[in-house]
Design a protein around this motif. Sequence first.
Motif, short mmCIF file in Angstrom:
data_model
loop_
_atom_site.label_atom_id
_atom_site.label_comp_id
_atom_site.label_asym_id
_atom_site.label_seq_id
_atom_site.Cartn_x
_atom_site.Cartn_y
_atom_site.Cartn_z
N PRO A 1 0.46 -0.93 -0.16
CA PRO A 1 -0.15 -0.59 0.01
C PRO A 1 0.73 1.50 -0.06
O PRO A 1 0.12 1.84 -0.43
N ALA A 2 2.27 1.69 0.76
CA ALA A 2 2.83 2.39 0.56
C ALA A 2 3.30 2.39 -1.16
O ALA A 2 3.25 3.94 -1.43
N VAL A 3 3.85 1.95 -1.39
CA VAL A 3 3.91 1.63 -2.54
C VAL A 3 2.55 2.47 -4.42
O VAL A 3 3.38 2.80 -4.54
N LYS B 1 1.97 -13.45 -8.28
CA LYS B 1 2.37 -13.37 -8.77
C LYS B 1 2.24 -11.22 -9.42
O LYS B 1 3.33 -10.48 -9.23
N GLU B 2 1.16 -10.56 -9.42
CA GLU B 2 0.68 -9.51 -9.24
C GLU B 2 1.38 -8.23 -8.28
O GLU B 2 2.05 -7.34 -8.81
N ARG B 3 1.23 -9.02 -7.32
CA ARG B 3 2.07 -8.23 -6.06
C ARG B 3 3.58 -7.78 -5.88
O ARG B 3 4.13 -6.60 -5.99
N PHE B 4 4.13 -8.73 -6.70
CA PHE B 4 5.50 -9.07 -6.39
C PHE B 4 6.04 -8.00 -7.64
O PHE B 4 6.69 -7.31 -7.59
N ALA B 5 5.38 -8.31 -8.77
CA ALA B 5 5.64 -7.55 -10.41
C ALA B 5 5.65 -5.94 -9.80
O ALA B 5 6.45 -5.31 -9.92
N PHE B 6 4.36 -5.97 -8.82
CA PHE B 6 4.34 -4.48 -8.66
C PHE B 6 5.25 -3.83 -8.11
O PHE B 6 5.71 -2.52 -8.21
N LYS C 1 8.73 -5.21 -7.54
CA LYS C 1 9.61 -4.52 -8.46
C LYS C 1 9.57 -3.83 -9.87
O LYS C 1 10.67 -3.00 -10.17
N TRP C 2 8.21 -3.08 -10.10
CA TRP C 2 8.12 -1.98 -10.20
C TRP C 2 8.70 -1.15 -9.98
O TRP C 2 9.33 -0.14 -10.41
N GLY C 3 8.50 -1.05 -8.79
CA GLY C 3 8.46 0.03 -7.52
C GLY C 3 9.82 0.29 -7.37
O GLY C 3 10.43 1.35 -7.76
N SER C 4 10.61 -1.08 -7.26
CA SER C 4 11.94 -0.74 -7.19
C SER C 4 12.53 -0.29 -8.19
O SER C 4 13.88 -0.03 -7.64
N ASN C 5 11.92 -0.09 -9.07
CA ASN C 5 13.41 0.12 -10.24
C ASN C 5 12.38 2.03 -10.79
O ASN C 5 12.89 2.56 -10.91
N ALA C 6 11.13 2.22 -10.36
CA ALA C 6 10.77 3.51 -10.19
C ALA C 6 10.65 4.55 -9.79
O ALA C 6 10.45 5.32 -10.20
N PHE C 7 11.40 3.79 -8.60
CA PHE C 7 11.10 5.04 -7.35
C PHE C 7 13.08 4.24 -7.06
O PHE C 7 13.25 3.77 -7.02
N HIS C 8 13.46 5.90 -6.97
CA HIS C 8 14.90 6.24 -6.63
C HIS C 8 15.09 5.86 -5.46
O HIS C 8 13.80 5.79 -4.47
N ASN C 9 15.98 5.69 -4.68
CA ASN C 9 16.37 5.42 -2.94
C ASN C 9 15.61 3.55 -2.74
O ASN C 9 15.92 3.98 -0.86
N MET C 10 15.78 3.18 -3.44
CA MET C 10 14.88 1.49 -2.52
C MET C 10 15.28 0.78 -3.26
O MET C 10 15.25 0.66 -4.09
N LEU C 11 15.14 -0.45 -2.33
CA LEU C 11 16.04 -1.74 -2.55
C LEU C 11 14.42 -2.70 -2.13
O LEU C 11 14.30 -2.49 -0.72
N VAL C 12 14.43 -3.19 -2.58
CA VAL C 12 13.70 -4.37 -2.55
C VAL C 12 14.83 -5.56 -2.17
O VAL C 12 15.26 -5.97 -3.24
N VAL C 13 13.93 -6.50 -1.01
CA VAL C 13 15.01 -8.09 -0.80
C VAL C 13 13.76 -9.21 -1.50
O VAL C 13 12.23 -9.10 -0.42
N PRO C 14 14.51 -9.86 -2.23
CA PRO C 14 12.59 -10.83 -2.77
C PRO C 14 12.64 -11.64 -1.67
O PRO C 14 13.14 -11.83 -1.19
N SER D 1 7.00 -3.26 -16.49
CA SER D 1 6.60 -1.86 -17.35
C SER D 1 8.06 -0.89 -16.76
O SER D 1 8.30 -0.84 -15.62
N PRO D 2 8.53 -0.21 -17.49
CA PRO D 2 9.81 0.58 -17.39
C PRO D 2 9.25 2.14 -17.45
O PRO D 2 9.90 2.76 -17.29
N SER D 3 8.09 2.23 -17.04
CA SER D 3 7.58 3.55 -17.15
C SER D 3 7.38 4.17 -15.99
O SER D 3 7.23 3.03 -15.19
N THR D 4 8.07 5.07 -15.59
CA THR D 4 7.60 5.66 -14.44
C THR D 4 6.86 6.21 -13.45
O THR D 4 6.10 6.39 -12.70
N LEU D 5 4.75 5.98 -14.48
CA LEU D 5 3.97 5.97 -13.62
C LEU D 5 3.44 4.45 -14.30
O LEU D 5 3.61 3.76 -15.44
N TYR D 6 2.90 4.12 -12.83
CA TYR D 6 1.98 2.98 -13.31
C TYR D 6 0.99 2.56 -13.98
O TYR D 6 -0.04 3.48 -14.25
N LEU D 7 1.03 1.48 -15.06
CA LEU D 7 -0.03 1.25 -15.57
C LEU D 7 -0.91 0.46 -14.64
O LEU D 7 -0.68 -1.06 -14.79
#
Length: 853
Positions: A177-179, A236-241, A243-256, A587-593
């Motif tokens: 919910p934070a992301v 799968k949807e949550r995890f992909a979301f 993973k998108w956040g870890s790429n789209a936002f700076h300063n965010m590390l995701v531990v799988p 997705s490489p987009s910085t806005l979530y689809l």
Amino acid sequence: MEANMAPFAAALVRSQSRLSSSLSAVLSRFPSTNPTAGFTPFLPSPAGARQFHDWRFPLSHRAAVRSSAAVADRFERRFATAATHKSYEGILTPLSKPGGGEFGKYYSLPALNDPRIDRLPFSIRILLESAIRNCDEFQVSEKDVEKIIEWESSAPKQVEIPFKPARVLLQDFTGVPAVVDLACMRDAMNKLGSDSNKINPLVPVDLVIDHSVQVDVARSENAVQANMELEFQRNKERFAFLKWGSNAFHNMLVVPPGSGIVHQVNLEYLGRVVFNSGGILYPDSVVGTDSHTTMIDGLGVAGWGVGGIEAEAAMLGQVAMIESYLRANKMFVDHSQAQAERVYSSYLELNLEEVEPCGFAIPKESQKKVVDFTFNGEPAKIKHGDVVIAAITSCTNTSNPSVMLGAALVAKKACELGLEVKPWIKTSLAPGSGVVTKYLEKSGLQKYLNQLGFHIVGYGCTTCIGNSGDLDESIASAISQNDIVAAAVLSGNRNFEGRVHPLTRANYLASPPLVVAYALAGTVDIDFDKEAIGTSKDGKKVYFNDIWPSNEEIANVVQSSVLPDMFKSTYKAITSGNPMWNQLQVSPSTLYLWDPLSTYIHEPPYFKDMTMSPPGPHPVKDAYCLLSFGDSITTDHISPAGSIHKDSPAAKYLMERGVERKDFNSYGSRRGNDEVMVRGTFANIRLVNKLLKGEVGPKTIHIPSGEKCSVFDAAMQYRSAGHDTIILAGAEYGSGSSRDWAAKGPMLLGVKAVIAKSFERIHRSNLVGMGIVPLCFKSGEDAETLGLTGHERFTIHLPATASEIKPGQDVTVTTDNGKTFTCTVRFDTEVELAYYNHGGILPFVIRNLIGAN
């Protein structure tokens, strides 16, 4: 284990609100002129948000501004043009390396030459260092520094100080919910014509995916792999979301997922102890959305909500810089030396002899009831107090090798004596880290745990948060059809009814060795001092003392089996993930689809029809009472948690969208979908609503029609008819873990106000952060003394404009049957008034980000 933080989506802007998972104050806006100030987790917007310490509640976070004029002033001045004066440059001191050169520079507390510092608790010294390092006479003043140094006389008072934590920690239940909040805030910025990329975490954010694995498969050698495959199928949807956040936002590390729990990953890997940013050294500090964050205080790291272990400094390869800094700045405890007297604001004492057990009000004639059932074709029996779940779960205890190996030694002794665990007891072992597996294997003791059914089921937070999986249908039927008070014993930190499993009303917390002992006994209704646990293979009675290891036995196996290389090899690849994680495409987009068909991730309606003009106070007129409560309603009663009941509104929503019951997953896993969560708000099976006159369950009365229905259905009837609703409550409303959905859910149900005898302070602030008015009855009054039945219609006479509302002012409440009473408005600070005026903290942040341009 949610714990609870601030609206991370605007409340790392200020930690007072502690909406456990909106991630907005990890937002960046203006570049800082101070290289170390970049580690404040606040939105450096004109809001002038500051994180304050409330001396009445030691080490709590309080965000406040001193007056609305000060807020307006900050709006005009902007943080980008803040004063750059540094009052304490004179104590900036080089820290020498043992072999020559320097580690960097630090603000030296001893250089202040103030004897009062020696009496400060170590946690207060960390607050002091932060204030000194960030003192610019704008955000932080020398007066703030003096307040901290004067702790001994300030402690009894309510004073405010700024504090800027160095990092933020999330787990996936709170992180999703934070992301989501961050993603929809970017959309809102974009729709309002501003730069959406301004929405970013400002401080390092570590997000550990550890709350999604369930104990579907237990007592099996392949349980880990089987449960992980199911975890990825469901999530799968949550995890992909994420993973998108870890790429789209700076300063965010995701531990799988599958890497370990937030408690241990944070303790053993993520903790810094001392930061070095641009050559400036300063103490690590963390705010986290997990109730175990405070464990890291054991390392000298100020933590609000996750933890630490003694081996961390060596493991991180930093035993020189860290120790040198802590010793030089008087933050290192050397127990071989005499300790100076410290001053604390309060001292707590608990006499264990005065602790009394609680009961379940089972009639005396029913207490010995025995129910026969068939398990796997064999006859079986169950009675009140019998254990049906025994879980060594991924909680605080699993970061302690002594108790983990102690549990294994109990298993070894029991196996050697020929004891067994009844096959219908759901046993499981969910280590917090792969390191645990390594030292259990090294010791040769895992095989004994396996023999008793404690196979490893996964590396995540399981039973404690309701991810215990289903019980066998035969025992589930025996419990439910005969109203048996079945028990769960777990090494977790939560035991509210309905949380561990809907069918275990008696839930007891125990250390891992005791979990094994109770599993062997098969009941919690036993006196270990006098009664036998079982019978050995040679027919002798076996008692607790026969299986309990000595301290020496435990110490020896820890010494020989827990090795440094285990930690190094495990955490070397902690973020590399596994094949299932690595194959997720994002997705490489910085806005979530947003996918409108998704039942996991849904765009929330917080910014629907939002404009740049604040809506102002919302009149509450002729509101119906949605729910009427007594004392001690917790966030577990309010916030959706655990499994999704097959007859609930949330289940209906999912089934209408083609989701089968086996794929419901948990409320926690669906926290990214507001449609599911709003339907699960107040859905706790142990809810006691006075409108139902003693009936227990997630129902209420729709007052106009007299219909008994789910809370969600009643709320939607009120909303469709254009009626506001309120909640009546007793004392300590909202106690327990601070959860964002305990405030978001009521807001989405249409609740406009809560009138209670008293509030848990964090939840009260969360309500304000979501635009709900918290009101307190006057001392000595409550709904009962005022004769309120909950069938009245309530009008709250708030001023028409925000400028007329003052923190703590009295307002009049009237009802349609002629009753009038006075309540206190619990907007405790000017900044909370600002949140309310904007309709909540998230719109407040958006408007002020845009308005700062």
